[in-house]
Design a protein around this motif. Structure first.
Motif, mmCIF file in Angstrom:
data_model
loop_
_atom_site.group_PDB
_atom_site.id
_atom_site.type_symbol
_atom_site.label_atom_id
_atom_site.label_comp_id
_atom_site.label_asym_id
_atom_site.label_seq_id
_atom_site.Cartn_x
_atom_site.Cartn_y
_atom_site.Cartn_z
ATOM 1 N N LYS A 1 18.789 26.923 6.069
ATOM 2 C CA LYS A 1 17.965 25.862 5.482
ATOM 3 C C LYS A 1 17.940 26.033 3.964
ATOM 4 O O LYS A 1 18.957 25.853 3.312
ATOM 5 C CB LYS A 1 16.571 25.888 6.094
ATOM 6 C CG LYS A 1 16.576 25.612 7.601
ATOM 7 C CD LYS A 1 15.209 25.781 8.200
ATOM 8 C CE LYS A 1 15.285 25.721 9.719
ATOM 9 N NZ LYS A 1 14.151 26.363 10.347
ATOM 10 N N GLU A 2 16.796 26.388 3.413
ATOM 11 C CA GLU A 2 16.634 26.460 1.969
ATOM 12 C C GLU A 2 17.297 27.663 1.322
ATOM 13 O O GLU A 2 17.619 27.640 0.143
ATOM 14 C CB GLU A 2 15.157 26.403 1.583
ATOM 15 C CG GLU A 2 14.330 27.611 2.012
ATOM 16 C CD GLU A 2 13.729 27.486 3.388
ATOM 17 O OE1 GLU A 2 14.470 27.567 4.385
ATOM 18 O OE2 GLU A 2 12.503 27.326 3.484
ATOM 19 N N GLY A 3 17.513 28.725 2.089
ATOM 20 C CA GLY A 3 18.122 29.933 1.547
ATOM 21 C C GLY A 3 17.186 30.681 0.622
ATOM 22 O O GLY A 3 16.097 30.202 0.284
ATOM 23 N N ALA A 4 17.621 31.865 0.210
ATOM 24 C CA ALA A 4 16.814 32.671 -0.718
ATOM 25 C C ALA A 4 16.571 31.912 -2.016
ATOM 26 O O ALA A 4 15.481 31.943 -2.574
ATOM 27 C CB ALA A 4 17.506 34.005 -0.999
ATOM 28 N N ILE A 5 17.596 31.187 -2.467
ATOM 29 C CA ILE A 5 17.436 30.447 -3.727
ATOM 30 C C ILE A 5 16.350 29.386 -3.595
ATOM 31 O O ILE A 5 15.604 29.133 -4.537
ATOM 32 C CB ILE A 5 18.770 29.876 -4.233
ATOM 33 C CG1 ILE A 5 18.632 29.500 -5.704
ATOM 34 C CG2 ILE A 5 19.233 28.688 -3.385
ATOM 35 C CD1 ILE A 5 19.906 29.503 -6.474
ATOM 36 N N GLY A 6 16.233 28.775 -2.434
ATOM 37 C CA GLY A 6 15.180 27.788 -2.211
ATOM 38 C C GLY A 6 13.796 28.415 -2.242
ATOM 39 O O GLY A 6 12.862 27.862 -2.827
ATOM 40 N N ILE A 7 13.683 29.589 -1.622
ATOM 41 C CA ILE A 7 12.395 30.295 -1.617
ATOM 42 C C ILE A 7 11.995 30.669 -3.039
ATOM 43 O O ILE A 7 10.879 30.399 -3.472
ATOM 44 C CB ILE A 7 12.463 31.561 -0.728
ATOM 45 C CG1 ILE A 7 12.796 31.217 0.729
ATOM 46 C CG2 ILE A 7 11.179 32.390 -0.848
ATOM 47 C CD1 ILE A 7 11.781 30.371 1.448
ATOM 48 N N PHE A 8 12.940 31.273 -3.793
ATOM 49 C CA PHE A 8 12.595 31.809 -5.111
ATOM 50 C C PHE A 8 12.657 30.788 -6.246
ATOM 51 O O PHE A 8 12.380 31.124 -7.398
ATOM 52 C CB PHE A 8 13.451 33.037 -5.421
ATOM 53 C CG PHE A 8 13.165 34.176 -4.487
ATOM 54 C CD1 PHE A 8 11.882 34.692 -4.367
ATOM 55 C CD2 PHE A 8 14.169 34.715 -3.701
ATOM 56 C CE1 PHE A 8 11.608 35.732 -3.493
ATOM 57 C CE2 PHE A 8 13.905 35.759 -2.830
ATOM 58 C CZ PHE A 8 12.614 36.268 -2.721
ATOM 59 N N THR A 9 12.997 29.532 -5.936
ATOM 60 C CA THR A 9 12.897 28.460 -6.944
ATOM 61 C C THR A 9 11.860 27.424 -6.514
ATOM 62 O O THR A 9 11.871 26.302 -7.012
ATOM 63 C CB THR A 9 14.258 27.752 -7.173
ATOM 64 O OG1 THR A 9 14.664 27.113 -5.958
ATOM 65 C CG2 THR A 9 15.308 28.715 -7.678
ATOM 66 N N ASN A 10 11.001 27.804 -5.582
ATOM 67 C CA ASN A 10 9.974 26.898 -5.081
ATOM 68 C C ASN A 10 10.606 25.605 -4.553
ATOM 69 O O ASN A 10 10.091 24.518 -4.735
ATOM 70 C CB ASN A 10 8.938 26.600 -6.175
ATOM 71 C CG ASN A 10 7.633 26.101 -5.597
ATOM 72 O OD1 ASN A 10 7.232 26.502 -4.509
ATOM 73 N ND2 ASN A 10 6.964 25.215 -6.326
ATOM 74 N N GLU A 11 11.784 25.768 -3.926
ATOM 75 C CA GLU A 11 12.567 24.697 -3.307
ATOM 76 C C GLU A 11 13.064 23.636 -4.295
ATOM 77 O O GLU A 11 13.443 22.538 -3.895
ATOM 78 C CB GLU A 11 11.816 24.077 -2.129
ATOM 79 C CG GLU A 11 11.598 25.112 -1.028
ATOM 80 C CD GLU A 11 11.144 24.523 0.286
ATOM 81 O OE1 GLU A 11 11.513 23.383 0.606
ATOM 82 O OE2 GLU A 11 10.426 25.232 1.013
ATOM 83 N N LEU A 12 13.113 23.976 -5.587
ATOM 84 C CA LEU A 12 13.726 23.070 -6.563
ATOM 85 C C LEU A 12 15.253 23.090 -6.417
ATOM 86 O O LEU A 12 15.909 22.093 -6.694
ATOM 87 C CB LEU A 12 13.326 23.448 -7.987
ATOM 88 C CG LEU A 12 11.876 23.144 -8.348
ATOM 89 C CD1 LEU A 12 11.540 23.687 -9.729
ATOM 90 C CD2 LEU A 12 11.608 21.648 -8.286
ATOM 91 N N VAL A 13 15.792 24.232 -6.012
ATOM 92 C CA VAL A 13 17.229 24.364 -5.748
ATOM 93 C C VAL A 13 17.365 24.892 -4.324
ATOM 94 O O VAL A 13 16.814 25.941 -4.003
ATOM 95 C CB VAL A 13 17.908 25.335 -6.735
ATOM 96 C CG1 VAL A 13 19.385 25.499 -6.405
ATOM 97 C CG2 VAL A 13 17.722 24.868 -8.172
ATOM 98 N N SER A 14 18.096 24.165 -3.489
ATOM 99 C CA SER A 14 18.291 24.610 -2.107
ATOM 100 C C SER A 14 19.632 25.337 -1.989
ATOM 101 O O SER A 14 20.497 25.235 -2.865
ATOM 102 C CB SER A 14 18.293 23.413 -1.160
ATOM 103 O OG SER A 14 19.452 22.619 -1.378
ATOM 104 N N ARG A 15 19.817 26.032 -0.904
ATOM 105 C CA ARG A 15 21.088 26.697 -0.643
ATOM 106 C C ARG A 15 22.208 25.661 -0.569
ATOM 107 O O ARG A 15 23.290 25.872 -1.089
ATOM 108 C CB ARG A 15 21.002 27.502 0.658
ATOM 109 C CG ARG A 15 22.214 28.382 0.889
ATOM 110 C CD ARG A 15 21.932 29.401 1.986
ATOM 111 N NE ARG A 15 22.913 30.467 1.925
ATOM 112 C CZ ARG A 15 23.757 30.766 2.889
ATOM 113 N NH1 ARG A 15 23.738 30.071 4.027
ATOM 114 N NH2 ARG A 15 24.613 31.749 2.755
ATOM 115 N N GLN A 16 21.936 24.528 0.068
ATOM 116 C CA GLN A 16 22.953 23.484 0.154
ATOM 117 C C GLN A 16 23.320 22.957 -1.231
ATOM 118 O O GLN A 16 24.494 22.815 -1.553
ATOM 119 C CB GLN A 16 22.500 22.326 1.043
ATOM 120 C CG GLN A 16 23.564 21.228 1.121
ATOM 121 C CD GLN A 16 23.177 20.071 2.011
ATOM 122 O OE1 GLN A 16 22.516 20.264 3.019
ATOM 123 N NE2 GLN A 16 23.599 18.880 1.640
ATOM 124 N N SER A 17 22.324 22.660 -2.065
ATOM 125 C CA SER A 17 22.644 22.112 -3.390
ATOM 126 C C SER A 17 23.364 23.144 -4.253
ATOM 127 O O SER A 17 24.236 22.793 -5.050
ATOM 128 C CB SER A 17 21.392 21.573 -4.092
ATOM 129 O OG SER A 17 20.481 22.598 -4.394
#
Length: 168
Positions: A133-149
């Motif tokens: 889903k959101e990936g670590a990057i999604g968690i640590f960017t408050n979902e501003l950047v997702s793993r997919q993006s």
């Protein structure tokens, strides 16, 4: 034209489909031939290349893409990293890397104990399937950047190199 993606992870597959919207994208479950948790830019890049190469074992005449997430150190600080590889039907390989973000020291400690980032992130975020889903990057960017993006950006870099080389 067909594109093979060396993973069935929905964030990776959907990233390729978004960047190549009018192409038949086929997900192929192939090994990266690197450790479960790549620990350097070099190993993560190698995993992406291996995924792209391994797609072509049973398929020819298609573009293949490998995407790999990993971690790497800069001045003792652990960062998330990601790499992609695109291999043409003629065998030309293009690679690209994308966003990086520092990870908390608690993540670093658990990775050093041999726990894979996806497992750590499920526990850390108190969610299931963060890697899909959101990936670590999604968690640590408050979902501003997702793993997919994040992977979409890497695939855009690959597509741009491929298109440029077709015309020059």
């Amino acid at each position: 034209m067909d594109i093979l993606i060396g993973s069935k992870n929905p964030t990776k597959v959907d990233a390729v489909k978004k960047v190549f919207p009018n192409v038949d994208v086929k997900a192929v479950n192939v090994p990266s031939l690197v450790s479960e948790q790549p620990f350097s830019d070099e190993e993560t890049r190698e995993g992406a290349i291996n995924r792209a190469k391994n797609c072509l074992t049973d398929h020819s005449g298609a573009l293949s893409i490998g995407l790999e997430g990993g971690v790497m150190y800069v001045d003792g600080q652990l960062f998330l990293c990601n790499w992609g590889a695109l291999i043409t039907a003629e065998g030309k390989t293009h690679t690209a890397s994308g966003a990086r973000i520092a990870l908390p020291s608690i993540i670093d400690q658990q990775l050093k104990q041999g726990v894979e980032l996806g497992v750590i992130m499920d526990e850390y975020a108190k969610k299931q399937g963060v890697r899909n889903k959101e990936g670590a990057i999604g968690i640590f960017t408050n979902e501003l950047v997702s793993r997919q993006s994040m992977f979409e950006h890497v695939v855009m870099l690959l597509k741009g190199q491929w298109e440029y080389n077709q015309n020059h």
